[in-house]
Scaffold this active site. Structure first.
Site, short mmCIF file in Angstrom:
data_model
loop_
_atom_site.label_atom_id
_atom_site.label_comp_id
_atom_site.label_asym_id
_atom_site.label_seq_id
_atom_site.Cartn_x
_atom_site.Cartn_y
_atom_site.Cartn_z
N LYS A 10 -21.97 -38.36 -2.76
CA LYS A 10 -22.04 -39.82 -2.85
C LYS A 10 -20.94 -40.45 -2.00
O LYS A 10 -19.92 -39.82 -1.71
CB LYS A 10 -21.90 -40.31 -4.29
CG LYS A 10 -20.59 -39.93 -5.01
CD LYS A 10 -19.42 -40.85 -4.80
CE LYS A 10 -18.16 -40.40 -5.54
NZ LYS A 10 -16.91 -41.00 -5.06
N ASP A 137 -18.23 -39.40 -12.70
CA ASP A 137 -19.19 -39.49 -11.61
C ASP A 137 -20.41 -38.58 -11.81
O ASP A 137 -21.34 -38.61 -11.01
CB ASP A 137 -18.54 -39.08 -10.27
CG ASP A 137 -17.55 -40.11 -9.76
OD1 ASP A 137 -17.47 -41.21 -10.34
OD2 ASP A 137 -16.86 -39.81 -8.77
O1 C5P Z 1 -13.87 -38.64 -15.20
P1 C5P Z 1 -13.19 -37.69 -14.29
O2 C5P Z 1 -12.86 -36.38 -14.95
O3 C5P Z 1 -13.87 -37.51 -12.98
O4 C5P Z 1 -11.82 -38.38 -13.96
C1 C5P Z 1 -10.78 -37.67 -13.34
C2 C5P Z 1 -9.51 -38.48 -13.45
O5 C5P Z 1 -9.63 -39.66 -12.65
C3 C5P Z 1 -9.23 -39.00 -14.85
O6 C5P Z 1 -8.48 -38.05 -15.56
C4 C5P Z 1 -8.40 -40.23 -14.57
O7 C5P Z 1 -7.08 -39.89 -14.23
C5 C5P Z 1 -9.03 -40.77 -13.30
N1 C5P Z 1 -10.06 -41.80 -13.56
C6 C5P Z 1 -9.68 -43.05 -13.99
N2 C5P Z 1 -10.61 -44.01 -14.22
C7 C5P Z 1 -11.94 -43.76 -14.02
C8 C5P Z 1 -12.34 -42.49 -13.56
C9 C5P Z 1 -11.38 -41.52 -13.34
O8 C5P Z 1 -8.50 -43.31 -14.17
N3 C5P Z 1 -12.81 -44.71 -14.23
#
Ligand code: C5P
Length: 297
Positions: A10, A137
């Site tokens: 993406k 994502d």
């Molecule tokens: O959800 P995911 O595991 O991909 O997110 C990885 C990191 O990215 C989270 O631990 C956080 O630090 C950050 N993040 C965030 N806000 C979001 C998505 C991700 O702060 N909406």
């Protein structure tokens, strides 16, 4: 017997980021577009859970239980009271830690592959729930096309797209950690009033109309300043694409991949050549979107 699922990368045509929430995540207005760069995940019955990976970046992919593909298999198995006795092989073409949802693609791909292999009959809603547990994502990797993600990005509204958008992607050396980029965003915005993230009407209109110039005028990425702060050399890559005629040059998601929106396939070749010749990136890829999400081959 084995099942192979193909999952796209993406690019975010808008990534509006709010202030840090009490849980550490950030509320987003995240406009995703799936583009034709793919990972393939193959699930084959095995004695126990095992992950292997091939591709130019394979050495940087963790093969333990931290891999989102492994976690997807474990979550689905737990929900259906069975063992995650599966070999997951990832044919990796999406840059690792590149801001193009490569890890998320592998999570969504493994989930769909195991679901088909095991015949669990899970509903689309159940699969999307597991995706949201795996990462912000991951639901979009399953759905593909174009979508507006709100919440931490996991709540999706499918968007209509009226044409094909052509892109060039410049891959950078090494990756950037998503939490580190969000942390840098927090540092850079400390003390400032961070507005509530909202989807841009201009972005949604340009997507619906298939209008590349309109989209180029409207794209934005609130993580770009943070990615550039952690990786200042990306500024020269962005400048090369702009100089070679890209309609818009931006960091993809949390980076360090840079994305260049161009008018058509001919313009893509020109921008790609300029990037390759510039020595400001590790590799260059051309891809168009939208493309469908995870599909069983
Ligand atoms: O959800 P995911 O595991 O991909 O997110 C990885 C990191 O990215 C989270 O631990 C956080 O630090 C950050 N993040 C965030 N806000 C979001 C998505 C991700 O702060 N909406």
């Amino acid at each position: 017997m084995s099942v192979t699922v193909r999952v796209p990368a993406k690019v975010n045509v808008q990534l509006a980021v709010g202030g840090a929430r009490p849980d550490g995540f950030h509320d987003l207005a995240n406009v995703f577009l799936a583009v034709g760069l793919y990972d393939e995940v193959t699930a084959t019955p095995a004695d126990s859970l095992r992950v292997t990976c091939e591709g130019p970046d394979a050495a940087r992919v963790p093969l333990d239980r931290t891999n989102l593909a492994a976690r997807a298999a474990e979550k689905l198995a737990a929900r259906y009271g069975r063992r995650a006795d599966v070999h997951l092989h990832i044919a990796k073409d999406i840059p690792v830690a590149g801001g193009m949802a490569g890890g998320s693609a592998d999570g969504a791909g493994a989930l769909l592959a195991c679901d088909a292999l095991w015949g669990t009959g899970a509903s689309r809603e159940e699969l999307l729930d597991i995706c949201a547990e795996l990462g912000s994502d991951v639901p979009f990797s399953l759905v593909g096309g174009a979508a507006l993600g709100t919440g931490r990005g996991e709540r999706l509204r499918v968007l209509e797209v009226g044409g094909t958008f052509h892109w060039v992607f410049a891959l950078a050396d090494g990756g950037l950690s998503t939490p580190a980029v969000y942390g840098e965003f927090d540092r850079l915005t400390a003390g400032a009033r961070v507005p509530e993230p909202a989807a841009s009407d201009e972005v949604l209109k340009a997507l619906a109309a298939g209008d590349a110039a309109g989209l180029a005028a409207a794209v934005s990425n609130d993580l770009q300043a943070a990615a550039l702060s952690l990786r200042p050399s990306l500024a020269s890559t962005l400048a090369v694409g702009g100089g070679a005629g890209a309609l818009a040059s931006l960091v993809s998601g949390s980076g360090p991949t840079t994305a260049f929106l161009v008018q058509d396939a001919g313009a893509a070749r020109k921008v790609a050549e300029a990037l390759v010749g510039s020595g400001t990136c590790r590799a260059v890829r051309v891809a168009a979107g939208p493309v469908p999400g995870a599909v069983v081959l």
